[in-house]
Write an enzyme that holds these catalytic residues in place. Structure first.
Site, short mmCIF file in Angstrom:
data_model
loop_
_atom_site.label_atom_id
_atom_site.label_comp_id
_atom_site.label_asym_id
_atom_site.label_seq_id
_atom_site.Cartn_x
_atom_site.Cartn_y
_atom_site.Cartn_z
N LYS A 1 -63.51 51.21 18.90
CA LYS A 1 -64.46 51.37 17.90
C LYS A 1 -64.69 50.46 17.05
N ALA B 1 -57.10 56.47 18.84
CA ALA B 1 -56.78 57.83 17.98
C ALA B 1 -56.93 57.36 16.56
N SER C 1 -54.39 57.75 13.59
CA SER C 1 -53.02 57.93 14.05
C SER C 1 -52.02 58.00 12.75
N THR D 1 -47.55 61.48 21.20
CA THR D 1 -46.63 61.34 20.21
C THR D 1 -45.35 62.36 20.19
N ASP D 2 -44.11 62.29 19.88
CA ASP D 2 -43.36 63.12 19.60
C ASP D 2 -43.58 64.13 18.42
N GLU D 3 -44.31 63.69 17.64
CA GLU D 3 -44.66 64.81 16.59
C GLU D 3 -45.17 65.93 16.99
N TYR E 1 -52.53 65.69 12.01
CA TYR E 1 -52.52 64.66 12.80
C TYR E 1 -51.65 65.46 14.20
N LYS F 1 -52.88 65.85 17.93
CA LYS F 1 -52.34 65.29 19.47
C LYS F 1 -52.00 66.37 20.38
N LEU G 1 -44.83 52.83 7.19
CA LEU G 1 -43.55 52.46 6.44
C LEU G 1 -43.34 50.98 6.56
N PRO H 1 -42.24 52.38 -1.93
CA PRO H 1 -42.60 53.95 -2.07
C PRO H 1 -41.76 54.83 -0.98
N ASN I 1 -35.09 57.38 6.23
CA ASN I 1 -36.00 56.24 5.67
C ASN I 1 -35.27 55.19 4.66
N ARG J 1 -44.61 63.62 0.86
CA ARG J 1 -45.87 63.97 1.73
C ARG J 1 -45.72 65.45 2.05
N HIS K 1 -44.11 67.28 5.07
CA HIS K 1 -43.06 66.25 5.68
C HIS K 1 -42.28 66.84 6.77
P1 NAD Z 1 -53.76 52.55 15.53
O1 NAD Z 1 -54.25 53.29 14.51
O2 NAD Z 1 -53.08 51.42 15.08
O3 NAD Z 1 -54.85 52.01 16.46
C1 NAD Z 1 -55.84 53.01 17.02
C2 NAD Z 1 -56.89 52.26 17.62
O4 NAD Z 1 -57.89 53.28 18.11
C3 NAD Z 1 -57.82 51.52 16.73
O5 NAD Z 1 -57.79 49.99 17.27
C4 NAD Z 1 -58.92 51.81 16.36
O6 NAD Z 1 -60.08 51.03 16.20
C5 NAD Z 1 -59.26 52.79 17.47
N1 NAD Z 1 -59.93 53.87 17.54
C6 NAD Z 1 -59.99 54.96 16.55
N2 NAD Z 1 -60.81 55.85 16.67
C7 NAD Z 1 -61.76 55.36 17.91
C8 NAD Z 1 -62.76 55.99 18.68
N3 NAD Z 1 -63.38 57.14 17.92
N4 NAD Z 1 -63.25 55.36 19.61
C9 NAD Z 1 -62.54 54.16 20.09
N5 NAD Z 1 -61.64 53.68 19.62
C10 NAD Z 1 -61.25 54.15 18.23
O7 NAD Z 1 -52.63 53.56 16.36
P2 NAD Z 1 -51.32 53.03 17.07
O8 NAD Z 1 -50.16 53.38 16.09
O9 NAD Z 1 -51.38 51.87 17.99
O10 NAD Z 1 -51.31 54.36 18.06
C11 NAD Z 1 -52.11 54.15 19.33
C12 NAD Z 1 -51.71 55.47 20.03
O11 NAD Z 1 -50.14 55.70 20.33
C13 NAD Z 1 -52.20 56.92 19.26
O12 NAD Z 1 -52.71 57.64 20.28
C14 NAD Z 1 -50.99 57.51 18.70
O13 NAD Z 1 -51.23 59.14 18.71
C15 NAD Z 1 -49.75 57.12 19.73
N6 NAD Z 1 -48.70 57.05 19.37
C16 NAD Z 1 -48.04 56.19 18.17
C17 NAD Z 1 -47.10 56.03 17.85
C18 NAD Z 1 -46.74 54.80 16.49
O14 NAD Z 1 -45.44 54.87 16.17
N7 NAD Z 1 -47.79 54.12 15.90
C19 NAD Z 1 -45.96 56.60 18.30
C20 NAD Z 1 -46.29 57.35 19.36
C21 NAD Z 1 -47.63 57.62 19.91
O1 DAU Z 2 -43.29 59.59 15.75
C1 DAU Z 2 -44.40 59.03 16.22
C2 DAU Z 2 -45.21 58.87 15.27
O2 DAU Z 2 -44.83 58.07 14.08
C3 DAU Z 2 -46.80 58.37 15.33
O3 DAU Z 2 -47.32 59.44 16.30
C4 DAU Z 2 -47.66 58.10 14.38
O4 DAU Z 2 -49.06 57.71 15.01
C5 DAU Z 2 -47.09 57.03 13.45
O5 DAU Z 2 -47.91 56.81 12.10
C6 DAU Z 2 -45.81 57.62 12.92
O6 DAU Z 2 -45.78 58.58 12.10
P1 DAU Z 2 -44.94 58.89 10.70
O7 DAU Z 2 -45.49 59.66 9.83
O8 DAU Z 2 -43.32 59.05 11.07
O9 DAU Z 2 -45.00 57.12 10.10
P2 DAU Z 2 -44.94 56.49 8.86
O10 DAU Z 2 -44.84 55.17 9.09
O11 DAU Z 2 -46.10 56.89 8.20
O12 DAU Z 2 -43.80 57.19 8.03
C7 DAU Z 2 -42.55 56.92 8.50
C8 DAU Z 2 -41.58 57.74 7.61
O13 DAU Z 2 -41.39 57.16 6.34
C9 DAU Z 2 -42.12 59.09 7.35
O14 DAU Z 2 -40.97 59.99 7.22
C10 DAU Z 2 -42.88 58.98 5.84
C11 DAU Z 2 -41.99 57.88 5.33
N1 DAU Z 2 -43.01 56.88 4.28
C12 DAU Z 2 -44.08 56.56 4.75
C13 DAU Z 2 -44.95 55.87 3.90
C14 DAU Z 2 -45.87 55.26 4.57
C15 DAU Z 2 -42.54 56.89 2.91
O15 DAU Z 2 -41.49 57.44 2.54
N2 DAU Z 2 -43.29 56.03 2.24
C16 DAU Z 2 -44.30 55.57 2.62
O16 DAU Z 2 -44.96 54.78 2.05
#
Ligand code: NAD
Ligand code: DAU
Length: 348
Positions: A35, A84, A86, A130-132, A155, A159, A195, A210, A254, A286, A289
């Site tokens: 999208k 998603a 995310s 996700t593991d969350e 979130y 999921k 992060l 932060p 972190n 958060r 958290h």
């Molecule tokens: P991201 O936010 O970087 O990318 C999400 C993508 O989905 C974007 O390109 C966005 O445009 C698209 N999107 C959002 N809503 C949409 C919709 N309604 N229709 C079509 N496209 C849409 O996310 P990411 O970090 O790459 O995560 C991808 C997947 O992996 C997610 O399902 C997330 O839950 C999972 N995941 C992420 C992590 C992580 O560490 N980032 C870890 C484990 C699992």
């Molecule tokens: O575990 C998998 C997940 O990891 C995915 O499913 C999510 O899509 C992905 O966003 C990620 O989630 P987290 O919440 O763990 O990621 P984030 O980078 O937002 O944060 C990592 C850790 O750092 C978390 O404990 C929150 C903390 N944090 C995050 C931000 C953005 C800070 O301390 N400061 C910050 O500014």
């Protein structure tokens, strides 16, 4: 020729999955449906956009009529579903967007696959999760595939719900599915609300780093290309109906992670040791958290032979090098709407 629909391919992980499939499987046609929300970025795919086996489709996974139309038009054999909302922090301020995309969008895709795959032989619906969904760990133990779901943020609740729907379609309609639950990814093309890219960017800009709460929360980090390789292995060899945990056996608080990033950045930018650490700023925690995530990926290793390929320090240095060499990518994002998000989130 296999026709594979990859959703969310313009995002962080999706772009690595699309690139891997386009490059490694010239006999597949790869359709990237995205999208292009704030997190989607076609710049992430510039290097493969002209490949003959790649097609981009702009659209919303929640739009049932449109999804049905593309299933008819392209006759997909497989779906790898990553699209998603995310970001946990955004789910706290706007949970409905997560219900819509993560739950309704996933069910919309499941309905189409279930309806149009009359002959389900050689079909596969892969849900990337996700593991969350497992909640938060104390000091001991790991998330296993058998760990009960206990999602704690909007979130992770969305999921978890989508995972349940995927498994319900397998149980009820015999839809061929596979699910993976992965830990935190890092690497190139990571949106700077998360992060690691946020800290790299802020160090460059001499802005505060932060840290939520005391910085003692633990995450298990995996290089994004290792995740994409795991998805490839599971898509091709995973057992129908099964779940695989993906993780790096790589836990960091972190604060220790941010200090390591500061050290690498000081070296790369030729700054005196300790310069970047001075930017560390403890901020409001958060809400809700999760304390600790840690994945046990033994099943994936024993059954399908997958293991992480990179040591964390090596992967992190590679990641920092990528951001330093791709400052335009970062500047294009951070000069847009991102500024409003940043102000509202960090300067409120
Ligand atoms: P991201 O936010 O970087 O990318 C999400 C993508 O989905 C974007 O390109 C966005 O445009 C698209 N999107 C959002 N809503 C949409 C919709 N309604 N229709 C079509 N496209 C849409 O996310 P990411 O970090 O790459 O995560 C991808 C997947 O992996 C997610 O399902 C997330 O839950 C999972 N995941 C992420 C992590 C992580 O560490 N980032 C870890 C484990 C699992
Ligand atoms: O575990 C998998 C997940 O990891 C995915 O499913 C999510 O899509 C992905 O966003 C990620 O989630 P987290 O919440 O763990 O990621 P984030 O980078 O937002 O944060 C990592 C850790 O750092 C978390 O404990 C929150 C903390 N944090 C995050 C931000 C953005 C800070 O301390 N400061 C910050 O500014």
């Amino acid at each position: 020729m296999k026709k594979i629909l990859i959703t969310g391919g313009a995002g962080f992980i999706g772009s690595h999955v699309v690139r891997r499939f386009v490059k490694n499987y010239s006999d597949y046609q790869i359709y990237n449906l995205d999208k292009l929300t704030y997190a989607g970025n076609l710049e992430n795919l510039r290097d493969i956009e002209d490949a003959p086996n790649y097609t981009f489709i702009k659209g919303d996974i929640c739009d049932a009529g449109f999804i049905q139309q593309i299933f008819v038009q392209y006759q997909f054999d497989g779906v790898i579903h990553l699209a998603a909302e995310s970001h946990v922090d955004r789910s706290i301020t706007n949970p409905m967007a997560f219900v819509e995309t993560n739950v309704i969008g996933t069910v919309t895709l499941l309905n189409a696959a279930n309806h149009f795959w009359k002959d389900k032989t050689d079909k596969r619906f892969y849900h990337v999760s996700t593991d969350e969904v497992y909640g938060s760990l104390g000091e001991e133990g790991f998330f296993l595939e058998t760990t009960s779901y206990d999602p704690k943020s909007p979130y992770s609740a969305s999921k978890a719900s989508s995972d349940h729907f995927v498994r319900a379609y397998h149980n009820t309609y015999s839809l061929p599915i596979v699910v993976s639950n992965c830990s935190n990814n890092y690497g190139s093309f990571h949106f700077p609300e998360k992060l690691i890219p946020l800290v790299i960017n802020n160090i460059q800009q001499n802005k505060p780093l932060p840290i939520y709460g005391k910085g003692e929360n633990i995450r298990d980090w995996l290089f994004v290309e290792d995740h994409a390789r795991a998805i490839d292995v599971i898509f091709h060899k995973g057992k129908d109906g099964d779940t695989y945990n993906i993780g790096g056996f790589n836990e960091w608080t972190n604060i220790d992670l941010v200090k390591l990033l500061c050290k690498i950045m000081d070296e790369k930018l030729g700054r005196d040791p300790g310069t970047s650490e001075k930017l560390i700023t403890y901020v409001k925690d958060r809400a809700g958290h999760d304390m600790r995530y840690a994945i046990d990926a033994t099943k994936l290793k024993n059954e399908l032979g997958w293991e992480p390929s990179l040591q964390f320090e090596e992967g992190l240095e590679k990641t920092v090098d990528w951001y330093l060499a791709n400052q335009k990518w970062m500047n294009d994002i951070t000069s847009g709407d991102y500024q409003n998000y940043y102000k509202e989130h960090y300067q409120a």
